[in-house]
Design a protein around this motif. Structure first.
Motif, PDB file in Angstrom:
ATOM      1  N   ALA A  47       0.746  -1.278  -0.165  1.00  0.00           N
ATOM      2  CA  ALA A  47      -0.069  -0.027   0.108  1.00  0.00           C
ATOM      3  C   ALA A  47       0.832   1.189   0.013  1.00  0.00           C
ATOM      4  N   GLN A  48       0.632   2.098  -1.223  1.00  0.00           N
ATOM      5  CA  GLN A  48       1.182   3.414  -1.079  1.00  0.00           C
ATOM      6  C   GLN A  48       2.597   3.243  -0.982  1.00  0.00           C
ATOM      7  N   SER A  62       6.402   3.781  -1.823  1.00  0.00           N
ATOM      8  CA  SER A  62       7.338   4.453  -2.547  1.00  0.00           C
ATOM      9  C   SER A  62       8.813   4.438  -2.126  1.00  0.00           C
ATOM     10  N   GLY A  78       5.031   4.052   2.885  1.00  0.00           N
ATOM     11  CA  GLY A  78       3.927   2.929   2.384  1.00  0.00           C
ATOM     12  C   GLY A  78       4.056   1.829   3.508  1.00  0.00           C
ATOM     13  N   ASP A 132       0.243   0.267  -5.216  1.00  0.00           N
ATOM     14  CA  ASP A 132      -0.608  -0.441  -4.560  1.00  0.00           C
ATOM     15  C   ASP A 132      -1.132  -1.629  -5.138  1.00  0.00           C
ATOM     16  N   HIS A 137       6.482   5.122  -6.990  1.00  0.00           N
ATOM     17  CA  HIS A 137       5.612   6.162  -6.746  1.00  0.00           C
ATOM     18  C   HIS A 137       4.142   5.345  -6.336  1.00  0.00           C
ATOM     19  N   ASP A 138       3.971   5.384  -5.222  1.00  0.00           N
ATOM     20  CA  ASP A 138       2.843   5.035  -4.714  1.00  0.00           C
ATOM     21  C   ASP A 138       2.063   3.526  -5.288  1.00  0.00           C
ATOM     22  N   ASP A 163       5.707  -0.412   7.704  1.00  0.00           N
ATOM     23  CA  ASP A 163       4.580   0.501   7.976  1.00  0.00           C
ATOM     24  C   ASP A 163       5.504   1.849   8.353  1.00  0.00           C
ATOM     25  N   ARG A 198       5.828   3.243 -11.773  1.00  0.00           N
ATOM     26  CA  ARG A 198       4.271   3.307 -11.338  1.00  0.00           C
ATOM     27  C   ARG A 198       3.581   2.331 -11.884  1.00  0.00           C
TER      28      ARG A 198
END
Length: 375
Positions: free
Chosen positions: A7-8, A10, A58, A23, A20-21, A69, A217
């Motif tokens: 998740a998210q 980077s 992320g 997911d 980039h983010d 985390d 991405r």
């Protein structure tokens, strides 16, 4: 086997953002492939899951275990993640036998010797190499070394299997055999697998789902048939399989389709519906094998999108014949079972196989150069 959630995610190196983010969620027992060209971020993503790279932002969880985390400043090191990994180079210790190579991760986990022997034999049985346990890596073929590396990753029953281009060092024929064998083994074991490759054919053959990456991405995630038949962007269409790209202007749009005036010859063709305004600059994309060929320039009455062209080159590639056909100022690739095509012909492109993209979704420069006729 647990699911994997990213998740998210980077990652930055010296101020340069390479992820980039990101997911995605990988389902329990799924074969999930990260696909893209060199430098797109797929191996970095895998290294973040493995714990070999520390993400800049992320989270990563496997089942109920939180590996990363960044908001909570949680980071579990690689040895605490119970993940199996196979590297592109196999990374076998040359001075150790097959059995000794497999024993190393068991020794690290302080598993007693008697149990080690059972686990080693079981892992080698799975990959069909039990009789070669006393050989050294240099006494084995590339395909056998690849299986040893996989057995070492499986010997301690990891939660998730991570594979970083493990077949890239094999020759073409052996790679095909290893691909089929690897898929069978993964299905038999039911282990959640994350696979990295730049080989689109390999990704299509092996995967339950594919995540296509570009410039750090995620561009599209879906099952193989969706990635190939419904590419989300021109970039995906050009990277996953071959594709023809015909620039033009969107003349009209209805609920059932669109009409595009092609730049290459001024012809109007029909495509699928498009969520774009009339007058937009667009690109029509169609796969070479989806073009129907009529020799001699003949077209049946009622055929839509009849493109007149002339054969420039032809090649026999075993299961099919491939041609380059000049349509106006474009070279169009055609794949067909018909041999010996020369001179003028007609290409039929049914509207439902013609994909439509906005012109700002640019065709890669190398593809554009190969398809534009100059002089």
């Amino acid at each position: 086997m647990p699911e994997v959630k990213v998740a998210q995610l980077s990652k930055r190196f010296a101020g340069n953002t390479v992820l980039h983010d990101i997911d995605f969620t990988i389902e329990d027992g799924e074969f999930f492939t990260l696909l893209g060209p060199s430098g797109c971020g797929k191996s970095t993503t895998l290294s973040c899951i493995a714990g070999l790279e520390r993400p800049s932002a992320g989270s990563i969880t496997v089942g109920e275990k939180i590996f990363v985390d960044t908001a909570a400043k949680t980071f579990v090191p690689p040895e605490g993640r119970e993940l199996g990994m196979v590297f592109q180079s196999y990374a076998l210790w040359p001075h150790m036998t097959v059995a000794q190579n497999l024993a190393m991760p068991l020794k690290i986990r302080k598993i007693d010797k008697a149990r080690q022997g059972v686990l080693i034999d079981d892992a080698l049985e799975k990959v069909g190499l039990k009789d070669l346990r006393d050989r050294y890596p240099h006494q084995m073929s590339g395909g056998q070394q690849q299986r040893v590396a996989l057995a070492r990753a499986l010997v301690y029953s990891p939660d998730v299997l991570l594979l970083d281009e493990p077949l890239s060092n094999l020759d073409a024929q052996l790679r095909e055999q290893a691909r089929a064998w690897l898929k069978r083994l993964q299905e038999e074991l039911g282990i959640t697998t994350v696979y990295v490759t730049h080989d689109q054919e390999e990704a299509l053959a092996l995967s339950d789902r594919i995540a296509v990456m570009s410039e750090g991405r995620l561009v599209q995630v879906g099952p193989p048939h969706e990635i190939y038949q419904e590419p989300a962007t021109v970039g995906v269409a050009s990277f996953v399989g071959r594709c023809n790209f015909l620039p033009g202007r969107l003349a009209s749009v209805t609920g059932t389709g669109a009409e595009v005036v092609l730049d290459c010859n001024g012809q109007t063709v029909r495509t699928r519906p498009a969520d774009l305004p009339a007058g937009s600059s667009v690109t029509v994309a169609v796969r070479p094998e989806r073009l129907k060929v009529l020799a001699g320039g003949r077209a049946a009455e009622g055929d839509a999108n009849v493109l007149r062209g002339e054969v420039v080159t032809g090649s026999y590639v075993g299961s099919r014949h491939e041609y380059e056909v000049r349509v106006g100022d474009r070279l169009v690739q055609v794949s067909t079972g018909r041999p010996g095509l020369t001179g003028e012909l007609s290409l039929i492109a049914d509207p439902e196989v013609c994909l439509l993209y906005p012109s700002d979704d640019a065709v890669p420069a190398d593809v554009e150069a190969l398809t534009t006729v100059t002089g």
